[in-house]
Design an enzyme around this catalytic site. Structure first.
Site, PDB file in Angstrom:
ATOM      1  N   ASP A  27       0.852  -1.180   0.000  1.00 41.35           N
ATOM      2  CA  ASP A  27       0.000   0.000   0.000  1.00 41.35           C
ATOM      3  C   ASP A  27       0.893   1.237   0.000  1.00 41.35           C
ATOM      4  OD1 ASP A  27      -2.187   1.631   0.123  1.00 41.35           O
ATOM      5  OD2 ASP A  27      -2.718   1.180   2.197  1.00 41.35           O
ATOM      6  N   ASP A 121      -2.796   2.479  -6.184  1.00 41.15           N
ATOM      7  CA  ASP A 121      -1.783   2.545  -5.133  1.00 41.15           C
ATOM      8  C   ASP A 121      -1.728   1.348  -4.189  1.00 41.15           C
ATOM      9  OD1 ASP A 121      -4.228   3.104  -3.996  1.00 41.15           O
ATOM     10  OD2 ASP A 121      -3.492   4.735  -2.727  1.00 41.15           O
ATOM     11  N   GLU A 122      -2.438   0.277  -4.489  1.00 38.30           N
ATOM     12  CA  GLU A 122      -2.324  -0.900  -3.617  1.00 38.30           C
ATOM     13  C   GLU A 122      -2.625  -2.176  -4.383  1.00 38.30           C
ATOM     14  OE1 GLU A 122      -5.286  -1.601  -0.545  1.00 38.30           O
ATOM     15  OE2 GLU A 122      -6.554  -0.015  -1.378  1.00 38.30           O
TER      16      GLU A 122
END
Length: 377
Positions: A27, A121-122
Site C-alpha cells: 500500500d 496505489d495498492e
C-alpha cells in the site's frame, strides 16, 4: 504479534507444502499527496490536500503532515481547512499518478505473476512460488519497497501474512514506510486485540452499531456465534465470523475484475430539502469520480441509492449504450436520477452512487463481499 521487524527464514510465513499461502499487501503511503510533494519541492514537509478548495470541494488525499490535524480523504474541503488553516490544496494530476503506478506494477511483476491490483496505489501479491526463487515473503516485500523508493522516490508500506485479510491489516500497522508480519498461528491473536474499525468494510456507523451491542474488538466478535452475527449484520455476518478468527480463503486473482465502483455517505442528521440533497449529491459525485479515475474504470450504468430515515432503501439507475468516460456525463446522469425523484416522501439518512456495467465485465449481479465496493462510511 509482529513488531514490524524483518523475519528470519525460520520464522518465515509458511507456504507451499504446508498448504498456506505467502501473501503480501503493498500500500503506497498517501499516494496522490506524496506524488505532489515529490514533484514540487515547495510542498515537502507541509500539510497538503489533493482536491478542490471550493465550498463544495472534497479532499481526495491528504499528506501525513495534514493527517496530523485530522484531515482525511472524503472530508469536505471547508472542514479540512477549518482543522488545518495552513492546508495547501492542489488539483489532482491523474496522469502523474498512473505513470507512477505503472512503474510500481512492473516491479511487482518482476517477482510474481499473481498480482491483484485494488487501485493505482495498492495490490495483493501471492509469492508462495516467487519468480526469483527468494523463498522469503518478508525479504521479497523488503526488496519491493526498496525498488519502489529507488525508481519512484515514493514510500510504500507492506503487510505479510498467510491470507489476504491479515496481509491488508498488517500493511496498515506500521505506516508510513513500514512493514508488519503476521505468521501462521498468530492471526487470531493479532485480530483479537484490534478495534472493529480496523476490519475492512466496517465504517464509523458500523462500529457505532457494534459498540451498542457490546462489540468493540476482534475478541468481542470472536465471542459471538455466526447466527448472532448474521441476525445483527446480515450478509456481512459470515465475513465477520471468519475475520475475527483470522480466516480468509480468497486467493489472489491476477485476473480479478472490478464489477462496480462507488461510494455512499451516512449523514449525522437526516436530510430532505432539495437544496441540501443536491449539495450532498455534488459532494458524493466528487468523491466517487475520484474513485472511478483511481480505478481507471469506465462503465455504462449509474445507480443512485437512498436509505430513508426508517431504513428502507430505494435505488434508481440510468444506463447508456456507450461507456461513460467523462466526469461531465457522470455528473449529468447522477443529477438526473435525483431530480426524477424529488421531492422525496420522507427524509434520508444515506446517499450513494455507483458506476457499474464496467468495460470488459459481463452483465451479472455483483457478488457481495467486503472489498466489492469502496465504502465512504
Amino acid at each position: 504479534m509482529s513488531d514490524g521487524s524483518i523475519a528470519t527464514e525460520d520464522d518465515e510465513v509458511a507456504g507451499g507444502p504446508s498448504g498456506l499461502r505467502k501473501i503480501i499487501h503493498v500500500d503506497m503511503d498517501a499516494f496522490f499527496a506524496s506524488v505532489e510533494q515529490r514533484d514540487n519541492p515547495d510542498l515537502r514537509g507541509k500539510p497538503v490536500a489533493v482536491g478542490g478548495s471550493s465550498g463544495r470541494g472534497v479532499v481526495a488525499a491528504a499528506s501525513y503532515e495534514a493527517r496530523k490535524f485530522g484531515v482525511r480523504s472524503a472530508m469536505p474541503s471547508v472542514t479540512a481547512k477549518r482543522l488545518c488553516p495552513d492546508l495547501i490544496f492542489v488539483r489532482h494530476r491523474f496522469d502523474a499518478y498512473k505513470e507512477a503506478s505503472r512503474t510500481i506494477r512492473k516491479i511487482f511483476a518482476h517477482h510474481t505473476p499473481l498480482v491483484e491490483p485494488l487501485s493505482l496505489d495498492e495490490a495483493y501479491l501471492d509469492v508462495t512460488e516467487d519468480l526469483l526463487g527468494i523463498g522469503s515473503a518478508t525479504r521479497i516485500a523488503e526488496l519491493i519497497r526498496q525498488e519502489i523508493k529507488a525508481k519512484t522516490k515514493l514510500t510504500a508500506s507492506a503487510g505479510i501474512s498467510y491470507n489476504k485479510f491479515l496481509a491488508k491489516i498488517a500493511s496498515d500497522q506500521n505506516k508510513p514506510d513500514g512493514m508488519c508480519v503476521i505468521r501462521p498461528g498468530q492471526g487470531a491473536d493479532f485480530v483479537a486485540g484490534l478495534p472493529v474499525r480496523r476490519f475492512h468494510g466496517v465504517g464509523p456507523k458500523g462500529a457505532e452499531k457494534m459498540a451498542k451491542l457490546g462489540v468493540q474488538t476482534g475478541a468481542d466478535l470472536a465471542a459471538k456465534d455466526i447466527e448472532w452475527l448474521r441476525e445483527h449484520f446480515g450478509s456481512m455476518g459470515g465475513y465477520l465470523f471468519r475475520a475475527a478468527r483470522g480466516i480468509d480463503l480468497r486467493p489472489v486473482r491476477s485476473s480479478r475484475v472490478r464489477k462496480s465502483v462507488g461510494g455512499e455517505r451516512t449523514f449525522s442528521e437526516d436530510i430532505s430539502a432539495g437544496p441540501a440533497l443536491r449539495e450532498t449529491l455534488e459532494n458524493i459525485i466528487d468523491i466517487v469520480w475520484g474513485h472511478i479515475e483511481k480505478a481507471e474504470a469506465k462503465g455504462r450504468t449509474v445507480t443512485l441509492k437512498l436509505k430513508y430515515s426508517d431504513f428502507q432503501s430505494m435505488t434508481r439507475a440510468k444506463s447508456v449504450p456507450h461507456l461513460i468516460e467523462t466526469r461531465g456525463e457522470f455528473e449529468s446522469l447522477s443529477r438526473a436520477l435525483l431530480e426524477e425523484i424529488l421531492p422525496l416522501p420522507k427524509p434520508i439518512r444515506l446517499m450513494g452512487l455507483t458506476l457499474s456495467k464496467l468495460d470488459g465485465v459481463e452483465d451479472e449481479k455483483d457478488t457481495k463481499r467486503p472489498d466489492a465496493q469502496l465504502s465512504l462510511l
